[in-house]
Write an enzyme that holds these catalytic residues in place. Sequence first.
Site, PDB file in Angstrom:
ATOM      1  N   ALA A 401       0.867  -1.092  -0.027  1.00 14.01           N
ATOM      2  CA  ALA A 401      -0.021   0.144  -0.100  1.00 14.01           C
ATOM      3  C   ALA A 401       0.896   1.263  -0.098  1.00 14.01           C
ATOM      4  O   ALA A 401       1.912   1.104   0.402  1.00 14.01           O
ATOM      5  CB  ALA A 401      -1.038  -0.026   1.116  1.00 14.01           C
ATOM      6  N   PRO A 496       1.853  -2.681   7.285  1.00 14.04           N
ATOM      7  CA  PRO A 496       0.765  -2.571   8.288  1.00 14.04           C
ATOM      8  C   PRO A 496      -0.695  -2.919   7.485  1.00 14.04           C
ATOM      9  O   PRO A 496      -1.473  -3.658   8.346  1.00 14.04           O
ATOM     10  CB  PRO A 496       0.740  -1.304   8.820  1.00 14.04           C
ATOM     11  CG  PRO A 496       2.330  -0.895   8.621  1.00 14.04           C
ATOM     12  CD  PRO A 496       2.538  -1.181   7.632  1.00 14.04           C
ATOM     13  N   GLY A 547       9.134   0.814   1.704  1.00 14.73           N
ATOM     14  CA  GLY A 547       7.771   1.163   1.247  1.00 14.73           C
ATOM     15  C   GLY A 547       7.121  -0.282   1.387  1.00 14.73           C
ATOM     16  O   GLY A 547       7.647  -1.434   1.016  1.00 14.73           O
ATOM     17  N   GLU A 548       5.994  -0.438   1.476  1.00 19.24           N
ATOM     18  CA  GLU A 548       4.910  -1.384   1.322  1.00 19.24           C
ATOM     19  C   GLU A 548       5.277  -2.162   0.137  1.00 19.24           C
ATOM     20  O   GLU A 548       4.789  -1.456  -1.076  1.00 19.24           O
ATOM     21  CB  GLU A 548       3.803  -1.278   1.754  1.00 19.24           C
ATOM     22  CG  GLU A 548       3.431  -0.924   3.362  1.00 19.24           C
ATOM     23  CD  GLU A 548       1.952  -0.951   3.758  1.00 19.24           C
ATOM     24  OE1 GLU A 548       1.293  -2.140   3.134  1.00 19.24           O
ATOM     25  OE2 GLU A 548       1.573  -0.489   4.827  1.00 19.24           O
ATOM     26  N   GLY A 549       5.668  -3.335   0.045  1.00 19.72           N
ATOM     27  CA  GLY A 549       5.644  -4.019  -1.370  1.00 19.72           C
ATOM     28  C   GLY A 549       7.232  -4.345  -1.740  1.00 19.72           C
ATOM     29  O   GLY A 549       7.465  -5.399  -2.188  1.00 19.72           O
TER      30      GLY A 549
END
Length: 650
Positions: A401, A496, A547-549
Amino acid sequence: MSVDGWHTILVLGGIRSGKSEFAESLVADAPTVRYVATAADADPGDAEWAARLAAHRDRRPGGWTTEETATDPRRLADVISSAGPNETLLVDDLGGWVTVLLDPAHQPADDVATIAELAAAVRDSAARIVLVSPEVGLSLVPTTPLGRAFTDALGAANRAVADACDAVALVIAGQPVWLKPAAGPRATGVPTQAAPSTRANGTTAEPETPLPDVLTPTVPASTGGKAGGDGTAWAAPTMALPMVATGLVIQPGMELPMPDEYAGPQAIDRLASLDVPGAGLGVLERVVGFAAATQGTATPRAWGSVRVLLLHGDHEGGAAAGTVPGESSRRARQARAGRGALARLAAESGASLQVVDAPSAAPIEEGPAVSPAAVESALRHGWRLAEEAADAGVELLVLGACGAGTEAAAAAVLAATAGAEPPAVLGRVVTANGEIDDAAWMVRCAAVRDALHRTRRSPRDAKDVLAELGGGDIAVATGVLLGATARRVPVLLDGPVGLAAGMVSRDLAGQARHWCLLADHGGHPAVRLAADVLGLNPLLDLRLDLGEGANALAALPLLRSVLALAAALPVHPRLGGGEEEPDFTEPEPAGPGPATTEPDFTEPEPAGPGPASTGPDFPEPDFTEPEPAGPGPTSTGPEPERDPSGWRAG
């Protein structure tokens, strides 16, 4: 047909249940029938099977025509698609069709795509069609990999074709039971809307509001279909019935598939027998066990086709304190254009990247983040994303995200579902200059605290938590987890948002967490707490914060390497491996020399000057004393005797 109002019918039944006779009775009044035989020719040595096929042929009226498709399984879809509106087809049966489909002579083949083509052909055909298929869902789980592959593939075919047909009948002991009653024609590709449902708080859910379709991968995958890391096809498909398209209401207590409970421990036991010089893979053994359970085999392959789903949805109010306005939109545009850390890592891993826009969330300290209707729509949209990935042959989903305020929204969900205090699960706010913004962190904590106080008397079920606190992006992520679980696709979580979705999904389907893998906690307190509650032990402790991913993609090559190594290494020879260890092997000489290095006897050369020849003129002495290794007496004669009393003990 004998049953009015039906266009396409699937007839299911067990062995000798009378399913074929019932299917034939449905087309008995048709002027002409084209009988499509899918089974391969009988083995000349199998007289019993040949008798069965002959009995089938003898029952067919003389006016029927027969067409064989056993030589090419994909031809069945072409036969159905080319049939005209005045034709009647009887396909008997899908069990023989799946048997030919899985035949090694037709491999490698994309079983999932072939089943999807058949279902689409049935759905779009203008002809009247009756299909016969064995029902395998009531039997025991086969004990062999080939048997499990057959039951999985046939079950997937039955579910897909049942969804495409207007009616489904189950024949038990010759008695038909209609599982799917008559219905009016529905437009192709438009899912049936579920009836409004009453929520726990007494309100009625509003009709679904469709989300925009953004399934446009910008980074093509280097491997596609159902191929594994070595380019070979998977043994069993993961396709299942697209339940969202049938109007299924996503609700608590859904029964979704579980990973194979036997394959994981078998894979771990196999690792102990591999021919490795060290102690093994350490904590990364869990990767092998997880992949084995989700693939249903003790020797799992490395994931070939990987898809990254980047959820972009902003949260307004105090949850987004400290973020730069428009930064998340810039990240989303960057990912769509194939730039930035996430896109570069995806390209390096050969993964496709899809950016999914979720509805923006209102300030949670003032009111609900999104409406109940938006939650329903987001859940179904996430389920569709997982289904489309499964249909495309994706073997692993990576969930990330990039929205503003996502960390605070995830912290609110964790506080509501796990009873945590907001300051304990909210990570520090770091500015674009790399500085810690404590004032913004306190604003976020206050927003989460006020939101929890506002909803202290609200229901704590999954959909209410998503509507009041989570927002659209966490709702879409929850739908992705549920859809991936239904289609047996593992999910690599990162950040998260994915962990908050995992917490919410427990109330909807407890099986979802067993299909999730956490590579690294990233040092985030919310991820640590959720992982502990869900039982997801992080594999690594790298504390990546890309960062997410992106964190998951950075660890993906290592996970793939572990799976590839575990699948390729042989069993140690001492434990029954194929390599035989000889008792003794004489090493080859380093340079040219005689064929044998073991003469009968060779007299060593003297260390110092001596006679040039030991021929007849110079007879060989009976005994030659070797030269001492270091300085010593010039004489090598016998040692003079000493008084024993002069020797020291030892």
